[in-house]
Design a protein around this motif. Structure first.
Motif, short mmCIF file in Angstrom:
data_model
loop_
_atom_site.label_atom_id
_atom_site.label_comp_id
_atom_site.label_asym_id
_atom_site.label_seq_id
_atom_site.Cartn_x
_atom_site.Cartn_y
_atom_site.Cartn_z
N LEU A 2 0.83 -1.20 0.00
CA LEU A 2 0.00 0.00 0.00
C LEU A 2 0.87 1.25 0.00
O LEU A 2 0.53 2.25 -0.64
N SER A 6 0.56 3.98 -2.91
CA SER A 6 0.17 5.37 -2.68
C SER A 6 1.24 6.32 -3.21
O SER A 6 0.94 7.40 -3.70
N LEU A 9 0.74 6.62 -6.96
CA LEU A 9 -0.36 7.53 -7.27
C LEU A 9 0.06 8.98 -7.08
O LEU A 9 -0.23 9.83 -7.90
N ARG A 10 0.77 9.22 -5.99
CA ARG A 10 1.15 10.58 -5.67
C ARG A 10 2.03 11.17 -6.76
O ARG A 10 1.91 12.32 -7.14
N ALA A 103 -2.50 1.29 -9.72
CA ALA A 103 -2.20 2.72 -9.84
C ALA A 103 -2.59 3.23 -11.22
O ALA A 103 -3.20 4.29 -11.35
#
Lengths: 246, 329
Positions: A2, A6, A9-10, A103
């Motif tokens: 995770l 994340s 994605l960021r 993603a």
């Protein structure tokens, strides 16, 4: 995993040029097409042109977001050695791949949402309330084959090559898939091709939902078949790559 | 050097209990609790027609620092790549803490700095480090890693906007963050300035003091001399010399006596005790020695006409050239 997801994605949401391309393009195209063709009612489809074009452009943008976030990015990450570096950590290759796919899929959402918002705000498109999220999630989920295609491209091509290849793939899938113009106006040979493309079937899924008839099983199966095919090729390509790795 | 099943003075272990006692002190090669962190046995790998690593056998004891030294193309990077499970050997076997390579890495026991290791573009140094940290079962603190890798002050910089030296420090941080038992470094100080390099080896010393093992490759021979317990020289995929840094120096003559002679001629000088070779350079003579004290006494006794005597050291670089030339010849 995770944590990695994340961060993936960021970094995408921070990439302005990327966002402009995958969000700006479909929204601008929507405004253009819906203004030009907005008054020509298409009785056979049973959908207002503003809605039909909204679904087509949301699909177009979603597909672009997913392809761009998977193919060229993977190619660059491989080229600069990030893929090698990440392989030294306890994160397993399967999880790395899963995170990348998720993603990439998530990056279909900005284009979908913004196209919907533009359609509702500028062109006064209305749908039953539940249809908005249903349609958005359906289109996003239907991008699975594009994520696998992106991984395939990112595995076989290097940085610039992957960028070019992805763009060609994107435009061909959009044009032949009937996202820019109805496939009915294509020559019959091309129409046969169009009927096999995942972009065509994803748009069909969306139009079905917008019409209130519910998604068709056949379209879903075609999308799954494309996913399976692209995924198998990507796995085979990456095996070959690992075997001759330096 | 495999530790092997040596019984020493105590004779053969007679009971199972003795045997267990014995194993717990000497370790069994290849087992998870063995004294060796890394064991390579007759490992071969080629790329097309190029034999990169040729029947390489090597064991690295736990808690030691081993330098892998060699010219470009000696097979250092390929060896490291195989130890990390990134490249498979054509034949031979490799074990890292008693497991196949890749397994140890997957358990977070190995950290590595690769020459071609890149970092995730578009993210900040501290974002990358805290994400990576969460992939390991028992990582170091973020702050500690930032300190040790000298990244203080650039934590918020984007990883794709770092200078060469800063990138190299980030690679170190990524290698250390999982608090690995074994650290594998492929030419770690390339692109580092002198200051950073000093800080780097200081950090490495702190690392080995905690009982950790380091295997690094370098072409900075002075580094191998200063930082390593043991130096393994490779050429053409094979080990050509293996020993402590001073063993390596002794085997080739790392000190030199230069002098002028009343009468020319170097005949017989290379046979003097402590001398490895003798060469005439203009009106001066150069003697490469393994022991200049002994050689100087012998020289003065044999040639009272020697004058203007100079004694100096030779860089390990020259030792290196001498050994690899010997292999090439």
């Amino acid at each position: 995993m995770l944590a990695y997801l994340s961060l993936e994605l960021r970094r995408s949401l921070r990439d302005r040029r990327y966002l402009l391309l995958v969000v700006g393009w479909p929204v601008a195209a929507y405004l253009l097409f819906s203004t030009v063709f907005g008054s020509t009612a298409d009785a056979s489809e049973g959908l207002a042109p503003t809605v039909e074009i909204m679904v087509a452009m949301a699909t177009f943008g979603a597909m672009g977001g997913v392809l761009m976030a998977s193919g060229p990015r993977l190619a660059i990450d491989r080229q600069i050695g990030w893929v090698r570096q990440l392989r030294l950590t306890p994160l397993s290759p399967t999880r790395i791949l899963a995170a990348r796919l998720v993603a990439a899929m998530a990056l279909s959402l900005p284009a979908i949402v913004l196209t919907f918002v533009t359609a509702a705000a500028v062109k006064g498109v209305t749908l039953p309330l539940w249809e908005w999220p249903a349609l958005a999630l359906l289109i996003a989920a239907g991008c699975l084959p594009f994520a696998a295609m992106g991984v395939l491209v990112g595995t076989i091509a290097d940085g610039d090559g992957a960028q070019g290849l992805t763009m060609v793939l994107y435009l061909v899938l959009a044009a032949l898939g009937g996202l820019w113009m109805p496939v009915q106006i294509l020559p019959s040979a091309l129409r046969t091709v169009a009927n096999t493309l995942p972009s065509y079937h994803l748009a069909q899924l969306g139009w079905h939902v917008a019409r209130g008839t519910g998604p068709a099983l056949g379209d879903g199966l075609v999308l799954l078949a494309w996913f399976a095919g692209a995924a198998l090729l990507a796995v085979a390509a990456s095996r070959r790559l690992t075997l001759r790795a330096a | 050097m495999l530790t092997g099943f040596t019984t020493g003075d105590g004779g053969a272990p007679r009971t199972l209990w003795h045997m267990a006692q014995h194993l717990s002190t000497t370790g069994l090669p290849g087992s998870g609790d063995g004294a060796d962190a890394v064991v390579l046995d007759a490992v071969t790998r080629s790329f097309g027609p190029v034999l990169a690593v040729d029947r390489l056998s090597l064991a690295v004891e736990r808690g030691k620092t081993l330098a892998l030294l060699g010219p470009n193309g000696a097979g250092k990077t390929t060896t490291i790549s195989m130890l990390l499970g990134l490249t498979r050997p054509d034949s031979g076997s490799i074990s890292v803490f008693g497991t196949p390579p890749g397994v140890a890495a997957a358990r977070g026991m190995v950290g590595a700095m690769l020459q071609d290791g890149g970092m995730m573009p578009g993210v900040q140094v501290n974002e990358l480090l805290s994400m990576t940290r969460r992939l390991y079962p028992a990582p170091l603190g973020l702050d500690e890693v930032v300190e040790v890798a000298q990244l203080r002050g650039i934590e918020r910089r984007r990883v794709d906007r770092l200078s060469g030296g800063q990138s190299q420090r980030l690679r170190l941080a990524m290698a250390l963050i999982g608090d690995p038992q074994l650290l594998i470094l492929d030419e770690p100080t390339a692109a580092m300035d002198v200051e950073t390099r000093r800080g780097f080896w200081h950090a490495m010393q702190g690392f080995t003091e905690r009982g950790r093992t380091i295997l690094f490759s370098t072409h900075y021979l002075d580094e191998a001399d200063v930082a390593a317990d043991r130096v393994v020289m490779m050429a053409r995929g094979r080990v050509v010399a293996d020993g402590t840094p001073s063993d390596i120096k002794d085997s080739v003559g790392l000190r030199v006596i230069r002098c002028a002679l009343g009468a020319p001629g170097v005949t017989g000088l290379d046979a003097l005790p402590g001398v490895v070779s003798a060469t005439a350079r203009g009106d001066r003579v150069e003697l490469r020695c393994r022991d200049t004290d002994i050689a100087l006494r012998a020289l003065l006794a044999a040639r009272p006409d020697a004058h203007d005597i100079e004694v100096s050291g030779v860089a390990l670089e020259d030792a290196f050239i001498a050994i690899t030339d010997g292999i090439a010849a």
